[in-house]
Enzyme design. Structure first.
Site, PDB file in Angstrom:
ATOM      1  N   ASP A   1       0.824  -1.212   0.000  1.00 39.87           N
ATOM      2  CA  ASP A   1       0.000   0.000   0.000  1.00 39.87           C
ATOM      3  C   ASP A   1       0.858   1.263   0.000  1.00 39.87           C
ATOM      4  OD1 ASP A   1      -2.478   1.682   0.598  1.00 39.87           O
ATOM      5  OD2 ASP A   1      -3.297  -0.339   0.802  1.00 39.87           O
TER       6      ASP A   1
ATOM      7  N   HIS B   1      -3.936   5.972   3.436  1.00 40.63           N
ATOM      8  CA  HIS B   1      -4.669   4.793   2.966  1.00 40.63           C
ATOM      9  C   HIS B   1      -4.068   3.490   3.497  1.00 40.63           C
ATOM     10  CE1 HIS B   1      -5.951   1.773  -0.067  1.00 40.63           C
ATOM     11  NE2 HIS B   1      -6.985   2.573  -0.308  1.00 40.63           N
TER      12      HIS B   1
ATOM     13  N   SER C   1     -11.361  -0.896  -0.966  1.00 39.83           N
ATOM     14  CA  SER C   1     -10.056  -0.966  -0.305  1.00 39.83           C
ATOM     15  C   SER C   1     -10.177  -1.370   1.150  1.00 39.83           C
ATOM     16  CB  SER C   1      -9.354   0.394  -0.372  1.00 39.83           C
ATOM     17  OG  SER C   1      -8.788   0.630  -1.640  1.00 39.83           O
TER      18      SER C   1
END
Length: 370
Positions: A72, A120, A302
């Protein structure tokens, strides 16, 4: 004799007075539902019946600690709600930072991050393995039994088509990260990322390598709300994860597949009406980016994928303890798909349905056969 006397006296039936117990709930403040805060994670987790699975976890003693590699954006190893469950990570990007530096990649001159963009990865890792029962934030699905291997794969890449820099990954970096995670013994490789581009032989070969090493790739289905999964979710052997809203229907943003494929679901928000769930943020300041807080609310496939990755990892731990070896990626997919909410049938909107964590941890037909 007393039971017989009761029946003779006119009682309709006689049975033991069974005991019922509350299901375990961790003490993390952003967990339990609240009328004032619709983003608490309990309602989202409970679409998977996660507390029932956690009861199995807490009653068990396992000699195997599964690892979920999270490929990520960036990670803060010192976040108080994750650090104890985070392994030393690796920066596999050519961003000029050291290999052990998981901070957001420095942007080119004149380029700035969008708000929350680099957070994220921390959010994805948190849903897998945020520390449970520490009276902070949220509990991860793994309930302190799962470790996360953070692998940084996002950096600033020049997009020749649009003639601008994009915060993204590349075939070379992603494929090397997949191979690295497999070589490190990750049971699950979570990829909350995607591209519409098929026929990426470099990435597909890396996925085949990971499968051969016993690692299950799990990938987000995509957030376009259209028929057809993003890549790598669409590649063979990958467990794709879409999103449902809290009423159990497909989230309006979630991609789906009318063609039967390895697709399951977890609850991860909606656009209209709005739904989102809490997870971690970087919670740190850098010379070129300041994270807004320790926690943020999120929505998207996600954030469905890491929930499923966490359940898969718990399954691996129990299976390895019972059988003396880890389940194959095919076995993990079989278990999660056949015990999901659609009872083994495939639906064009929701695939095999919402993963049912309690079934995953107890089923003796598909998950723990004799």
């Amino acid at each position: 004799m007393k039971a017989r006397e009761l029946v003779q006296a006119g009682a309709r039936y006689v049975q033991p007075n069974y005991l019922y117990f509350s299901l375990y709930a961790p003490n993390d403040p952003l967990y339990l539902p609240s009328l004032q805060d619709g983003s608490r994670v309990h309602p989202f987790y409970q679409k998977m019946n996660l507390e029932g699975a956690w009861d199995v976890v807490r009653a068990s003693s396992w000699d195997f600690t599964p690892v979920v590699a999270v490929l990520d954006t960036a990670f803060n190893p010192n976040h108080p709600d994750l650090r104890d469950n985070l392994l030393p990570g690796r920066n596999l990007t050519p961003d000029g930072l050291p290999q052990d530096d998981l901070r957001p990649s420095p942007p080119p001159n004149g380029v700035m991050y969008n708000r929350n963009e680099p957070d994220h990865g921390q959010a994805v890792a948190g849903l897998v393995a945020a520390i449970a029962d520490n009276e902070e934030g949220i509990p991860g699905v793994g309930l302190n039994r799962v470790k996360v291997l953070p692998v940084k794969v996002f950096f600033w890449v020049w997009n020749t088509k649009d003639q601008c820099y994009a915060y993204s990954s590349t075939s070379a970096v992603l494929s090397s990260a997949i191979r690295y995670a497999a070589d490190q013994g990750a049971s699950v490789i979570n990829m909350s990322l995607g591209s519409p581009t098929p026929l990426d032989a470099v990435v597909e070969n890396a996925l085949s390598y990971a499968l051969s090493k016993g690692s299950l790739p799990v990938a987000a289905a995509g957030n376009n709300g259209t028929d057809g999964l993003m890549y790598p979710a669409r590649y063979p052997g990958v467990l794709a994860v879409g999103s449902v809203r809290l009423n159990g229907t497909r989230s309006d943003f979630s991609n789906y597949s009318t063609t039967q494929t390895d697709l399951v679901m977890a609850a991860a928000g909606n656009i209209t009406p709005g739904e989102s769930l809490w997870s971690l943020a970087l919670g740190a300041s850098y010379p070129y980016y300041t994270s807004q807080d320790q926690y943020l609310t999120w929505a998207g496939t996600s954030f469905a994928a890491p929930q499923v990755s966490g359940v898969a990892a718990l399954y691996v731990a129990k299976y390895a303890t019972l059988y003396g070896k880890a389940p194959s990626p095919d076995q993990i997919r079989l278990c999660l798909e056949q015990t999901a909410s659609n009872d083994g049938t495939y639906d064009s909107q929701t695939g095999y349905g919402i993963v049912q964590a309690d079934r995953v941890m107890t089923d003796t037909t598909y998950c723990f056969p004799p």
